[in-house]
Design an enzyme around this catalytic site. Structure first.
Site, PDB file in Angstrom:
ATOM      1  N   CYS A   1       0.832  -1.197   0.000  1.00  0.00           N
ATOM      2  CA  CYS A   1       0.000   0.000   0.000  1.00  0.00           C
ATOM      3  C   CYS A   1       0.871   1.254   0.000  1.00  0.00           C
ATOM      4  CB  CYS A   1      -0.877  -0.037   1.246  1.00  0.00           C
ATOM      5  SG  CYS A   1      -1.657   1.502   1.647  1.00  0.00           S
TER       6      CYS A   1
ATOM      7  N   CYS B   1       0.946   5.248   3.261  1.00  0.00           N
ATOM      8  CA  CYS B   1       1.906   5.882   4.180  1.00  0.00           C
ATOM      9  C   CYS B   1       3.260   5.200   4.001  1.00  0.00           C
ATOM     10  CB  CYS B   1       1.420   5.813   5.630  1.00  0.00           C
ATOM     11  SG  CYS B   1       1.551   4.185   6.396  1.00  0.00           S
TER      12      CYS B   1
ATOM     13  N   GLN C   1      -8.097  20.544   5.717  1.00  0.00           N
ATOM     14  CA  GLN C   1      -6.989  19.751   6.263  1.00  0.00           C
ATOM     15  C   GLN C   1      -7.513  18.424   6.807  1.00  0.00           C
ATOM     16  OE1 GLN C   1      -3.880  20.411   6.056  1.00  0.00           O
ATOM     17  NE2 GLN C   1      -3.546  22.616   5.997  1.00  0.00           N
TER      18      GLN C   1
ATOM     19  N   TYR D   1      -3.647  32.187  -0.600  1.00  0.00           N
ATOM     20  CA  TYR D   1      -3.894  30.759  -0.783  1.00  0.00           C
ATOM     21  C   TYR D   1      -4.849  30.301   0.331  1.00  0.00           C
ATOM     22  CZ  TYR D   1       0.598  31.394  -3.231  1.00  0.00           C
ATOM     23  OH  TYR D   1       1.618  31.845  -4.026  1.00  0.00           O
TER      24      TYR D   1
ATOM     25  N   GLU E   1      -7.677  33.317  -3.383  1.00  0.00           N
ATOM     26  CA  GLU E   1      -7.700  31.871  -3.641  1.00  0.00           C
ATOM     27  C   GLU E   1      -8.098  31.613  -5.096  1.00  0.00           C
ATOM     28  OE1 GLU E   1      -7.296  28.707  -2.027  1.00  0.00           O
ATOM     29  OE2 GLU E   1      -8.083  27.934  -3.926  1.00  0.00           O
TER      30      GLU E   1
ATOM     31  N   ASP F   1      -0.172  30.259   2.648  1.00  0.00           N
ATOM     32  CA  ASP F   1      -0.254  28.806   2.824  1.00  0.00           C
ATOM     33  C   ASP F   1      -0.331  28.150   1.450  1.00  0.00           C
ATOM     34  OD1 ASP F   1      -0.708  26.271   3.826  1.00  0.00           O
ATOM     35  OD2 ASP F   1      -2.697  26.687   4.634  1.00  0.00           O
TER      36      ASP F   1
ATOM     37  N   CYS G   1       3.617  23.010   3.407  1.00  0.00           N
ATOM     38  CA  CYS G   1       3.480  21.545   3.453  1.00  0.00           C
ATOM     39  C   CYS G   1       4.629  20.897   2.681  1.00  0.00           C
ATOM     40  CB  CYS G   1       2.122  21.115   2.907  1.00  0.00           C
ATOM     41  SG  CYS G   1       1.782  21.730   1.252  1.00  0.00           S
TER      42      CYS G   1
HETATM   43  N1  SAH Z   1      -5.169  27.946   3.841  1.00  0.00           N
HETATM   44  C1  SAH Z   1      -6.124  26.947   3.411  1.00  0.00           C
HETATM   45  C2  SAH Z   1      -5.735  26.196   2.145  1.00  0.00           C
HETATM   46  C3  SAH Z   1      -4.303  25.758   2.014  1.00  0.00           C
HETATM   47  S1  SAH Z   1      -4.014  24.580   0.723  1.00  0.00           S
HETATM   48  C4  SAH Z   1      -6.410  25.976   4.519  1.00  0.00           C
HETATM   49  O1  SAH Z   1      -5.693  25.914   5.479  1.00  0.00           O
HETATM   50  O2  SAH Z   1      -7.407  25.252   4.449  1.00  0.00           O
HETATM   51  C5  SAH Z   1      -3.455  25.595  -0.599  1.00  0.00           C
HETATM   52  C6  SAH Z   1      -4.553  26.348  -1.290  1.00  0.00           C
HETATM   53  O3  SAH Z   1      -3.949  27.116  -2.340  1.00  0.00           O
HETATM   54  C7  SAH Z   1      -5.637  25.490  -1.951  1.00  0.00           C
HETATM   55  O4  SAH Z   1      -6.900  25.928  -1.507  1.00  0.00           O
HETATM   56  C8  SAH Z   1      -5.450  25.762  -3.463  1.00  0.00           C
HETATM   57  O5  SAH Z   1      -6.681  25.761  -4.166  1.00  0.00           O
HETATM   58  C9  SAH Z   1      -4.837  27.149  -3.455  1.00  0.00           C
HETATM   59  N2  SAH Z   1      -4.027  27.516  -4.623  1.00  0.00           N
HETATM   60  C10 SAH Z   1      -3.233  26.741  -5.393  1.00  0.00           C
HETATM   61  N3  SAH Z   1      -2.591  27.478  -6.314  1.00  0.00           N
HETATM   62  C11 SAH Z   1      -2.975  28.770  -6.129  1.00  0.00           C
HETATM   63  C12 SAH Z   1      -2.649  30.006  -6.776  1.00  0.00           C
HETATM   64  N4  SAH Z   1      -1.783  30.052  -7.777  1.00  0.00           N
HETATM   65  N5  SAH Z   1      -3.236  31.134  -6.318  1.00  0.00           N
HETATM   66  C13 SAH Z   1      -4.101  31.084  -5.277  1.00  0.00           C
HETATM   67  N6  SAH Z   1      -4.453  29.958  -4.639  1.00  0.00           N
HETATM   68  C14 SAH Z   1      -3.902  28.810  -5.060  1.00  0.00           C
END
Ligand code: SAH
Length: 395
Positions: free
Chosen positions: A19, A22, A221, A250, A271, A319, A346
């Site tokens: 698998c 993980c 998340q 983001y 976003e 983020d 991440c």
């Molecule tokens: N801060 C949020 C999401 C983080 S994940 C949380 O904690 O839930 C990263 C996010 O970036 C996702 O929602 C994805 O759709 C967005 N994303 C990816 N590429 C992007 C871009 N070029 N501009 C803006 N947002 C983007």
């Protein structure tokens, strides 16, 4: 392959060789954590000492989003469910997984049984024949709400009312059941069309005191216990006083910005994903938060537009996805001269690439913390506080 019966958290995992869910290798959790910390320390060395890699107290069954591929055992014909063997489209049958929510795994086993007794056909990827493709389950960590998504190849679902009734009878705590239709031959799990078979079609959960609507498709998340700790730290690092103009870049469904809003003058979120922005707007209303706005745009383009309009920001939360941010984003950010930037990452590799560019732009790393969002996998989550050189830290 026979399916192992055991409490995986105590005896190790019988699926580990096949698998790809993980990277569990039989080592102890403290050893696993030590290895991750070492990796983060090494990458961060030129910038700052990592304060801590905060581990999970009970690093099992933490995933609140569980996805199972449905298939048939080629010899016996019985319904199986599990995860694709790494790099293939062969399903490794799984009964229970050491990182997945236990209730979700039980519901999936019931669905297997019900699919057999209702004589529903499992979709065959090679022939394109059959109905049921995947099951996706999302659970609310605090709310206890449970959403079951049945992904089917066509909208016709024979005896669906009785199926739903039987499933709810076995698991009365399921709060919503959705049929998602995915007739395409792609590797995407979810299709565009959905029918709500029972309940509201989404679940809600609380994170750091705010309520969030989580639909089948929106990003949320997967480890809410650790997300609360990580976001708590990120907001603490920002040191908000109630006077700041804040950017949440983001922003997904608006989580960080909404949690920070009552400690800021105003927040603007950016976003790229349209349905996430819709959820963010609903979430602001749901929580009665009025000092937040959202822009449906690429984060870099948003920063350029916002700076060109003569705006500024005191604090930027960012983020980005695993690919990290861009020089366009960081250039426009530096032009606006925020005192503090809180970067949530991440992927430490793209984080340090971006930190190098931040350094050139006059930003210095002040603190770095790791958070164990994905125990037993190789993923490392961290948050970093950057400060503009020469800025008054008390500002
Ligand atoms: N801060 C949020 C999401 C983080 S994940 C949380 O904690 O839930 C990263 C996010 O970036 C996702 O929602 C994805 O759709 C967005 N994303 C990816 N590429 C992007 C871009 N070029 N501009 C803006 N947002 C983007």
């Amino acid at each position: 392959m026979s399916e192992g019966k055991r409490d995986s958290s105590k005896n190790g995992c019988p699926y580990v060789k096949k698998c790809g869910g993980c990277q569990y290798d039989g080592s102890s959790y403290s050893e696993h954590l030590k290895q991750k910390k070492k990796y983060l320390d090494k990458l961060m060395k030129p910038y700052a000492q990592v304060k801590q890699l905060v581990g999970m107290e009970h690093p099992f069954h933490y995933r609140t989003k569980v996805h199972a591929v449905m298939d048939r055992n080629r010899k016996t014909g019985s319904v199986i469910s599990g995860i694709y063997e790494q790099g293939t489209h062969r399903v490794v049958p799984i009964q229970s997984c050491m990182i997945e929510d236990e209730q979700a795994d039980e519901i999936i086993l019931t669905i297997r049984e019900l699919l057999s007794s209702f004589k529903l056909k499992i979709y065959d990827e090679d022939t394109g024949y059959g109905l049921v493709r995947h099951v996706l389950i999302r659970t609310g960590y605090h709310s206890g709400q449970i959403m079951v998504v049945l992904v089917t190849a066509s909208p016709v679902f024979p005896s669906k009312n009785n199926f739903v009734k039987a499933l709810r009878k076995r698991h009365p705590n399921i709060t919503t059941i959705v049929q998602n239709i995915n007739g395409r031959g792609t590797s995407m799990v979810l299709g565009d069309k959905e029918h709500i078979l029972y309940g509201k079609g989404y679940i809600e959960d609380t994170l750091c005191g705010c309520v969030f609507r989580i639909s089948s498709k929106s990003f949320y998340q997967v480890n809410p216990q650790m997300t609360e700790k990580l976001y708590g730290k990120a907001i603490e690092l920002a040191g908000l006083t109630g006077r700041e103009t804040v950017i949440d870049a983001y922003c997904g469904i608006g989580t960080i910005g909404l949690i920070a809003a009552d400690r800021a003058h105003s927040v603007i979120g950016a976003e790229l994903n349209g349905s996430a922005v819709k959820d963010a707007v609903v979430n602001a209303k749901r929580n009665g938060i009025k000092n937040i706005w959202f822009e449906h745009m690429d984060a870099g383009e948003f920063m350029v537009k916002y700076a060109n309009q003569g705006n500024f920001a005191d604090v930027v939360f960012m983020d980005p996805p695993r690919s990290g941010s861009t020089t366009q984003f960081i250039d426009a950010l530096a032009y606006m001269k925020p005192t503090k930037v809180v970067y949530i990452s991440c992927n430490p590799e793209t984080l340090v690439r971006d930190l190098e560019y931040f350094r050139k732009k006059g930003y210095q790393v002040k603190e770095c913390w790791g958070y164990e969002m994905f125990p037993w996998t190789s993923h490392v989550e961290s948050t970093v506080l950057l400060q503009r050189r020469g800025a008054d830290p008390a500002h």
